[in-house]
Design an enzyme around this catalytic site. Sequence first.
Site, PDB file in Angstrom:
ATOM      1  N   ASP A  41       0.848  -1.195   0.000  1.00  0.00           N
ATOM      2  CA  ASP A  41       0.000   0.000   0.000  1.00  0.00           C
ATOM      3  C   ASP A  41       0.884   1.246   0.000  1.00  0.00           C
ATOM      4  OD1 ASP A  41      -1.883   2.077   0.583  1.00  0.00           O
ATOM      5  OD2 ASP A  41      -3.208   0.569   1.455  1.00  0.00           O
ATOM      6  N   SER A  63      -7.051   4.283  -1.865  1.00  0.00           N
ATOM      7  CA  SER A  63      -6.826   2.845  -1.795  1.00  0.00           C
ATOM      8  C   SER A  63      -8.083   2.010  -2.014  1.00  0.00           C
ATOM      9  CB  SER A  63      -6.215   2.482  -0.433  1.00  0.00           C
ATOM     10  OG  SER A  63      -4.940   3.039  -0.292  1.00  0.00           O
ATOM     11  N   GLU A 102      -6.600  -7.169  25.263  1.00  0.00           N
ATOM     12  CA  GLU A 102      -5.243  -6.625  25.296  1.00  0.00           C
ATOM     13  C   GLU A 102      -5.175  -5.286  26.003  1.00  0.00           C
ATOM     14  OE1 GLU A 102      -1.619  -5.480  22.175  1.00  0.00           O
ATOM     15  OE2 GLU A 102      -3.590  -6.069  21.421  1.00  0.00           O
ATOM     16  N   GLU A 115      -1.394  -7.911   2.122  1.00  0.00           N
ATOM     17  CA  GLU A 115      -1.179  -6.466   2.056  1.00  0.00           C
ATOM     18  C   GLU A 115      -0.164  -6.009   3.100  1.00  0.00           C
ATOM     19  OE1 GLU A 115      -3.592  -2.212   2.319  1.00  0.00           O
ATOM     20  OE2 GLU A 115      -4.266  -3.933   3.502  1.00  0.00           O
ATOM     21  N   ASP A 174      -1.015  -0.018  -4.862  1.00  0.00           N
ATOM     22  CA  ASP A 174      -2.272   0.613  -5.250  1.00  0.00           C
ATOM     23  C   ASP A 174      -2.057   2.030  -5.758  1.00  0.00           C
ATOM     24  OD1 ASP A 174      -1.444   1.313  -2.710  1.00  0.00           O
ATOM     25  OD2 ASP A 174      -3.386   1.042  -1.750  1.00  0.00           O
TER      26      ASP A 174
END
Length: 551
Positions: A59, A109, A236, A332, A378
């Site tokens: 990306d 994108s 988390e 990606e 992209d």
Amino acid sequence: MRTGVTLPALVLLVTGMMRHINGQFAEEWNRQAWQSLQDALNLRPNTGTAKNVILFLGDGMGVSTVTAARIYKGQREGRSGEETQLNFEKFPYAAFSKTYNVDSQTSDSAGTATAFLCGVKANKATLGVDARVLRKSCDRLKEGSVSSILDWSLTAGKATGIVTTSRVTHATPGAAYAHTPERDWEGDADMHNANDLCKRVLKDVSAQLVEDNPKIRVIMGGGRRTFFPNTTVDPETKEVNPTKGRRDGKNLVEMWKRSKPADAKAAYVWNKEQFDAVDPQTTDYVLGLFNPSHMEYELKRNPYNEPSLSEMVVKAIQILQKNPKGFFLLVEGARIDHAHHDNYAKLALAETVALDDAVGAALNLTREEDTLIVVTADHSHVFNIAGYPSRGNDILGLVDVIEKGEEPLDGMPYATLSYGNGPGPGRVNLTGVDTASINHQQSALVKMAWETHGGEDVGIYATGPMAHLFHGVHEQHYITHVMAFASRVGPCVGPDDEDDGKNILCKRALDRDSSSGTGQAEFISSAGPTNRIHISMLRCLLVLLCLALLP
């Protein structure tokens, strides 16, 4: 009188040795060129069928990013850097992709992901729809929705997976499975600004992933926050997320588990320990959500909390390759883009190298004979490599050679890397500044809240079956059609009794490929009857020309 080597002579000797090591002499350059020429002469197109297809998407990985990452990787390994090759730069075929959206000269994108995953150009910020669908409008959503190569691969009986370092509902992964006029509608809380029609007929991207796409085998990345109710304490962070958590009360993770066949083993994991415990040989489905939002940058990642991109890719391939019909995997490297937006060049380059490491891992687990691997971007960024630094100068450092007449007019030093715009500082004195720090923001010409994309073409790198179909300069949506053609999925493939005449070109190419192994020529050239006559005439003229030149 004692004789020995003088200091000037020693300097000349060492300099000469370094020049030779660095390949500065004609013999070495010629040897490299002849080897490359021989490799090119020996290259033969692979016209077989791609059982597997892996699409790696960097990306924001424009050409300047690839160049800088190449140097950064080489310097990190103790070399000067410029001569380094990334794994995907060793692929035998390369091309360029034109990245504009239907309504935007410089793309985002979402529209680009729709292009390289669904095979059609689209409007900015829209996912899985063609240009009939305008941003935030659901008026033509039904007729404008388009399917993706992930859908086509599922129809063909293949296994499918998505691996990303962004939220799994972000623009690039979202285009593989979702249909929406607004990329930002990742959770139902994000749709508070949607119009009444969209709220009535459209699910958020997270809900579409879980409720409408139960057959995707592997989903790994970030984005936990839109999968749980807004009263859920994150395991988390130990906090609830009232802003991004689900308002409809749905627990999409539990829904994901219930959607799997009773005899299938499905694993939901959110940390590295759980990830490591997943046995790919016995696991049929995995959903890994390793962060409430995006995953951490590689240089900031805690290896005990989150897996690396390479580790996720290895696990994904091991699970998917159990399908005898093959698989499609989208990978990606998302955070290249995020680092550029904030003008953090070092983070962006490290993310690019991490993506390249994942490419290397995939190469080790697959065979070139039956796996098409495509690496592309992209869009680009307004990221620059400037000045005339010496060979091997730190790519993150200051320009070290400034000749007379090329000095900055303000007398201050400047860095090799900079941005056309963004939140980074303007022209400042970098004397004594650690420009190689992960916290250093490169200078930006135009002050903005965040840096913009760049509009230039980006690279396509390919290896495996039908990789030679990438050549020259292509429209971005062409990428989808090559992957589909290579793997025999999608609109080019179907029972003859379903042929409605719309796919004559694809079927003609497939038929010729099956009979003679040369179908790719017709596929590329739109070779209808008229074109075939022109090609035949050209061949005749070439033969006559050769005969005329004979003595």
